[in-house]
Scaffold this active site. Structure first.
Site, mmCIF file in Angstrom:
data_model
loop_
_atom_site.group_PDB
_atom_site.id
_atom_site.type_symbol
_atom_site.label_atom_id
_atom_site.label_comp_id
_atom_site.label_asym_id
_atom_site.label_seq_id
_atom_site.Cartn_x
_atom_site.Cartn_y
_atom_site.Cartn_z
ATOM 1 C CG ASP A 100 -2.246 -0.918 0.955
ATOM 2 O OD1 ASP A 100 -2.587 -0.966 -0.472
ATOM 3 O OD2 ASP A 100 -2.639 -1.648 1.738
ATOM 4 C CG ASP A 160 -7.895 -3.433 -2.738
ATOM 5 O OD1 ASP A 160 -8.134 -4.329 -3.355
ATOM 6 O OD2 ASP A 160 -8.070 -3.146 -1.665
HETATM 7 N N1 GLY Z 1 -7.461 -1.316 0.096
HETATM 8 C C1 GLY Z 1 -8.175 -1.931 1.232
HETATM 9 C C2 GLY Z 1 -9.670 -1.504 1.044
HETATM 10 O O1 GLY Z 1 -9.934 -0.882 0.285
HETATM 11 O O2 GLY Z 1 -10.376 -1.592 2.134
#
Ligand code: GLY
Length: 389
Positions: A100, A160
């Protein structure tokens, strides 16, 4: 593509909605200057946290958007204080053993560099991009999302990550090192090959074979079931394909955008804010929470993609974004509240189902990224915005 008979947000309404959000951000500055904002609220109010969550970049992103609109020094100085904390986090490798890096470092540190020339911001963001590259798996050609590298039960990527790869495009442009963008393109190619089903819905996560590198199976973590469509995953698909098209101009990215958007629109309830999983709609969603953050993310994607298509399609996409934003501004946005209150109600972080593997958190609450993307979408709606992504 499906259309809706709904009013769009007017320019005047968008200005008011953004100023209302900025007033709340201003009120919350003392609480979130030396600490970060938790991923989700408790009864609409965010607790403070250390800089160790994947979501900590969104609050500084809100502060930068507030600074862009107002020019107020209080926003700039808070955001720059937070940048120091992000530099320390990546230098000391605090909770960065996951993918992330874009969510963390684009709205906080790339923004700082673009808006103020902050060298700390630039350094932190490039270190974060290098960290992200360490997650790339040659065998399978993907960025591994979570967990120890190479372990079979974590040998997967998640949709994501389409919002993490813009950090790599930026790092390539900034440093002249093509390796960053190369990893981004290889990951996106893998993602588009396997994550989008024939009907345009998406898998949340996708496992690859650590021995052969071939595709194994799609699975969910935060969606309802492996074969359903998690609303936010679909929203990451919409915005993520638009962002990759911006940098790569590959027609297959725009085609993927149209397919993923098409499914998303078909499954929207009448107020254009999805339930947390798209298996739920007007017909069966009673009692299920919404995920308002998905609507703001999709609005950002529509406004980005509209820059690259002929006028008629662009108008259609801008209208959809204006309709979604009107629904959020009128029905979901917070007008005022105590210190720490969020900007947009009815987001869902992770809801447990009988079939998924998530830890339940932040159900029917404000969520940090929902607030950020609402402000970004309003900003995009009002001007030709220079991206943090
Ligand atoms: N990237 C994790 C979420 O969208 O909850």
């Amino acid at each position: 593509m499906k259309t809706f008979q709904k009013p769009v947000l007017t320019e005047n309404e968008a200005e008011k909605a953004l100023d209302t959000a900025i007033a709340i951000v201003r009120q919350n500055l003392p609480m979130f200057t030396h600490r970060c904002q938790n991923h989700s609220s408790v009864n609409d109010v965010y607790p403070a946290c250390e800089n160790d969550q994947w979501t900590c970049g969104f609050w500084p992103g809100e502060v930068w958007l507030a600074y862009e609109r107002t020019g107020e020094d209080a926003f700039r100085s808070t955001a720059l204080t937070l940048v120091e904390s992000f530099l320390a986090r990546i230098e000391n490798k605090v909770a960065v053993d996951h993918h992330d890096m874009g969510f963390l470092y684009s709205p906080s540190c790339v923004a700082a560099y673009k808006l103020t020339g902050s060298e700390a911001g630039r350094r932190a963001a490039i270190l974060a991009a290098r960290q992200l590259c360490t997650r790339f798996q040659e065998k399978g050609q993907f960025i591994q999302a979570w967990g120890a590298m190479g372990v079979a039960d974590n040998y997967r990527y998640i949709i994501d990550c389409l919002l993490n790869v813009p950090l790599l495009y930026w790092a390539s442009e900034e440093t002249g090192e093509e390796g960053f963008a190369d990893i981004a393109h290889r990951h996106v190619a893998t993602c588009l090959a396997h994550s989008i089903r024939p009907d345009g819905s998406t898998y949340h996560t996708f496992f690859m074979d650590p021995v052969t590198g071939g595709p194994v199976r799609g699975a969910t973590c935060q969606g309802y079931r492996d074969d359903s469509c998690w609303a936010r995953g679909q929203a990451w698909g919409v915005y993520g394909t638009a962002l990759s098209y911006r940098y790569a101009k590959k027609s297959e990215y725009l085609n993927a955008f149209r397919r993923v958007l098409g499914y998303y629109l078909e499954r929207l309830p009448s107020d254009m804010v999805p339930y947390w999983d798209m298996t739920f709609g007007d017909e069966n969603g009673a009692g299920e929470p919404r995920d308002s953050s998905s609507a703001s993310i999709v609005a950002c994607g529509l406004l980005e993609a509209a820059k690259y298509v002929p006028q008629q399609e662009a108008e259609q996409w801008r209208t959809l974004a204006g309709q979604m934003l009107k629904s959020i501004a009128d029905g979901y946005a917070v007008q005022n509240g105590p210190e720490g209150v969020g900007l947009v109600r009815h987001g869902t972080y992770s809801k447990k189902s009988p079939y998924n593997t998530c830890t339940p958190e932040g159900v029917d609450e404000c969520v940090s990224w929902g607030d950020y993307f609402y402000m970004e979408a309003l900003t995009r709606y009002l001007k030709d915005w220079k991206l943090y992504w």
